[in-house]
Design a protein around this motif. Structure first.
Motif, PDB file in Angstrom:
ATOM      1  N   GLU A 179       8.863  42.376  61.797  1.00 41.60           N
ATOM      2  CA  GLU A 179       8.556  41.017  61.649  1.00 41.60           C
ATOM      3  C   GLU A 179       8.500  41.106  59.939  1.00 41.60           C
ATOM      4  O   GLU A 179       8.816  40.112  59.390  1.00 41.60           O
ATOM      5  CB  GLU A 179       7.232  40.564  62.137  1.00 41.60           C
ATOM      6  N   ARG A 193      12.117  41.087  58.912  1.00 43.22           N
ATOM      7  CA  ARG A 193      12.599  39.940  58.785  1.00 43.22           C
ATOM      8  C   ARG A 193      12.196  38.912  58.018  1.00 43.22           C
ATOM      9  O   ARG A 193      13.372  38.270  57.286  1.00 43.22           O
ATOM     10  CB  ARG A 193      12.198  39.412  60.465  1.00 43.22           C
ATOM     11  N   LYS A 194      11.185  38.949  57.613  1.00 46.69           N
ATOM     12  CA  LYS A 194      10.584  37.929  56.514  1.00 46.69           C
ATOM     13  C   LYS A 194      11.114  38.249  55.168  1.00 46.69           C
ATOM     14  O   LYS A 194      11.601  37.423  54.430  1.00 46.69           O
ATOM     15  CB  LYS A 194       9.040  37.818  56.572  1.00 46.69           C
ATOM     16  N   LYS A 195      11.372  39.745  54.985  1.00 51.96           N
ATOM     17  CA  LYS A 195      11.833  40.208  53.685  1.00 51.96           C
ATOM     18  C   LYS A 195      13.265  39.680  53.526  1.00 51.96           C
ATOM     19  O   LYS A 195      13.772  39.348  52.593  1.00 51.96           O
ATOM     20  CB  LYS A 195      11.627  41.483  53.578  1.00 51.96           C
ATOM     21  N   ILE A 196      13.892  39.662  54.522  1.00 51.85           N
ATOM     22  CA  ILE A 196      15.426  39.544  54.764  1.00 51.85           C
ATOM     23  C   ILE A 196      15.624  38.155  54.504  1.00 51.85           C
ATOM     24  O   ILE A 196      16.302  37.494  53.798  1.00 51.85           O
ATOM     25  CB  ILE A 196      16.177  39.902  55.712  1.00 51.85           C
ATOM     26  N   GLU A 197      14.743  37.168  55.112  1.00 48.03           N
ATOM     27  CA  GLU A 197      14.747  35.565  54.929  1.00 48.03           C
ATOM     28  C   GLU A 197      14.644  35.261  53.589  1.00 48.03           C
ATOM     29  O   GLU A 197      15.228  34.279  52.974  1.00 48.03           O
ATOM     30  CB  GLU A 197      13.748  34.998  55.949  1.00 48.03           C
ATOM     31  N   ARG A 198      13.779  35.930  52.845  1.00 48.21           N
ATOM     32  CA  ARG A 198      13.147  35.628  51.458  1.00 48.21           C
ATOM     33  C   ARG A 198      14.508  36.070  50.473  1.00 48.21           C
ATOM     34  O   ARG A 198      14.282  35.706  49.487  1.00 48.21           O
ATOM     35  CB  ARG A 198      11.900  36.256  51.266  1.00 48.21           C
ATOM     36  N   GLY A 199      15.135  36.912  50.914  1.00 46.51           N
ATOM     37  CA  GLY A 199      16.092  37.660  50.170  1.00 46.51           C
ATOM     38  C   GLY A 199      15.601  38.843  49.306  1.00 46.51           C
ATOM     39  O   GLY A 199      16.425  39.232  48.475  1.00 46.51           O
TER      40      GLY A 199
END
Length: 135
Positions: free
Chosen positions: A114, A117-123
């Motif tokens: 999780e 996933r959040k780090k990838i979504e934030r870039g």
């Protein structure tokens, strides 16, 4: 980041020292050292057996043709758990044992997935495909 490193290198050892002194005062110095030695020995055995299990699952995933992401995260937490158990202290022992129990380790893996996933979504983390890879 500084706060995380600060807690890792200062607060955790202080808590460990406090627990060692407090528990040592209750059960005695020899028994405290004995408990630390026993947990390190059991931890090394568990880390080895769980590590081999995870390694086998990684090999199975590779042979079936898929990326063993879940299995690699399990391997990471087995490694961290084994290291925590070899570190003298009661807090690190509790954390280490929890990482070597597959059902509890699954919680750590879920949190890590999780977070990633959040780090990838934030870039914050960039995924790159390497096309010039040569074996």
């Amino acid at each position: 980041m500084f706060l995380k490193l600060f807690s890792l290198f200062l607060i955790i050892p202080l808590v460990e020292l406090y627990l060692l002194l407090k528990i040592g005062g209750i059960i005695g110095a020899f028994n405290t050292v004995l408990v630390i030695f026993i947990t390190a020995t059991i931890g090394a055995y568990l880390a080895k057996s769980q590590g081999f299990l995870v390694l086998r699952k990684i090999q199975e995933a590779n042979s079936q043709g898929y990326m063993p992401g879940n299995e690699l995260l399990h391997g990471l937490f087995v490694l961290i758990g084994g290291f925590a158990l070899l570190t003298p202290g009661f807090l690190t022992d509790a954390i280490g044992f929890s990482m070597l129990i597959p059902q509890i380790r699954e919680i750590y893996v879920g949190i890590a997935k999780e977070t990633l996933r959040k780090k990838i979504e934030r870039g914050d983390v960039q995924m790159q495909m390497y096309t010039n890879f040569r074996p």
